[in-house]
Design a protein around this motif. Sequence first.
Motif, PDB file in Angstrom:
ATOM      1  N   GLY A 189       0.776  -1.214   0.000  1.00  0.00           N
ATOM      2  CA  GLY A 189       0.000   0.000   0.000  1.00  0.00           C
ATOM      3  C   GLY A 189       0.812   1.271   0.000  1.00  0.00           C
ATOM      4  O   GLY A 189       2.037   1.278   0.100  1.00  0.00           O
ATOM      5  N   PHE A 190       0.090   2.371  -0.116  1.00  0.00           N
ATOM      6  CA  PHE A 190       0.697   3.698  -0.205  1.00  0.00           C
ATOM      7  C   PHE A 190       1.187   4.192   1.144  1.00  0.00           C
ATOM      8  O   PHE A 190       2.272   4.765   1.263  1.00  0.00           O
ATOM      9  N   LEU A 191       0.420   3.986   2.189  1.00  0.00           N
ATOM     10  CA  LEU A 191       0.744   4.562   3.486  1.00  0.00           C
ATOM     11  C   LEU A 191       1.980   3.947   4.123  1.00  0.00           C
ATOM     12  O   LEU A 191       2.573   4.553   5.022  1.00  0.00           O
ATOM     13  N   ASP A 192       2.390   2.765   3.665  1.00  0.00           N
ATOM     14  CA  ASP A 192       3.590   2.146   4.225  1.00  0.00           C
ATOM     15  C   ASP A 192       4.846   2.929   3.898  1.00  0.00           C
ATOM     16  O   ASP A 192       5.901   2.689   4.501  1.00  0.00           O
ATOM     17  N   ARG A 193       4.737   3.850   2.958  1.00  0.00           N
ATOM     18  CA  ARG A 193       5.870   4.724   2.655  1.00  0.00           C
ATOM     19  C   ARG A 193       6.086   5.772   3.741  1.00  0.00           C
ATOM     20  O   ARG A 193       7.126   6.426   3.779  1.00  0.00           O
ATOM     21  N   PHE A 194       5.102   5.970   4.611  1.00  0.00           N
ATOM     22  CA  PHE A 194       5.143   7.062   5.582  1.00  0.00           C
ATOM     23  C   PHE A 194       5.170   6.500   6.996  1.00  0.00           C
ATOM     24  O   PHE A 194       4.242   5.809   7.407  1.00  0.00           O
ATOM     25  N   ALA A 195       6.217   6.793   7.716  1.00  0.00           N
ATOM     26  CA  ALA A 195       6.293   6.350   9.102  1.00  0.00           C
ATOM     27  C   ALA A 195       5.253   7.090   9.945  1.00  0.00           C
ATOM     28  O   ALA A 195       4.955   8.264   9.707  1.00  0.00           O
TER      29      ALA A 195
END
Length: 308
Positions: A189-195
Amino acid sequence: MPQHRELSVNGITMHVAEQGRGPLVLLLHGFPESWYSWRHQFGPLAEAGYRVVAPDQRGYGGTDRPEDVDAYTILHLVGDVVGLIAALGEREAVVVGHDWGAPVAWHTALMRPDLVRGVVGLSVPAVPRASRPPLRLLREQFGDDFYQLYFQRPGVADAELGRDPRATFRRVLGRAPDGGTAPDSPATGFLDRFAEPRVLPPWLTEADVDAFVDQYRRNGFTGGLNWYRNIDRNWELTAPWDGAVITPPGMFIDGDQDVVRGFMPADALPRLVPNLRSVHHLAGCGHWTQQERPREVNGALLEFLSGL
């Protein structure tokens, strides 16, 4: 404080926030944002003698969200700006856009220069029309997992971002992406790029996050994602303007830490915008330009506006 109302614009009902009197300045937000991303610009610009209007753009916040993906092309979005200027009883505007709002601003100036006194892009510069469909080029350059390709899958990113909107906004607004420009894979997913941020940055409060969450209760994320799902369609539709230049006076502002720089360079701006008045690179600034650095952005905007 800005006042709020709804207007009939280009076949949809559009929510706008507005403040001040004078020459019209339209502020166009990006993804995933709303009119609220311009909260720091209303007061200074209105006090300087401008009529400041920030809509929730098509598919966002309090504005209608058409069901058809094809209702989110760049022609629809420029048509919304043209219709908004008319609905406000004005004949022209300075059009300012951030993130996805910047291409809308640049294309409005390109397609309807008679309505645009000046154009300002934040984060996203005007770029030449690609030689081939853009999604193919993005896949070749960044691989199948580039976030704009991930966003093409109907319902997938919509569900991921909408599962916990508060966590989505805290991650996307509150932290820079980790590890390049794409998710590890579409499955993660996309949000896994953001801690997950332990503490929000100084420019973003929990109340700000609450405001964005509240504004996304009606429409969710699908409307904004549908803008991405028209990238190749936009390339087809803009063929008549291939090689054309943006004639109104222009300005560009970005942050030197903005990840957009990695795939949308501003090298062609002087050629595409021959009346480019100034370019501002803000040291230490990330992607959320006008929220992160309102003093510098407001100063640049007021200087540009005073010179028109």
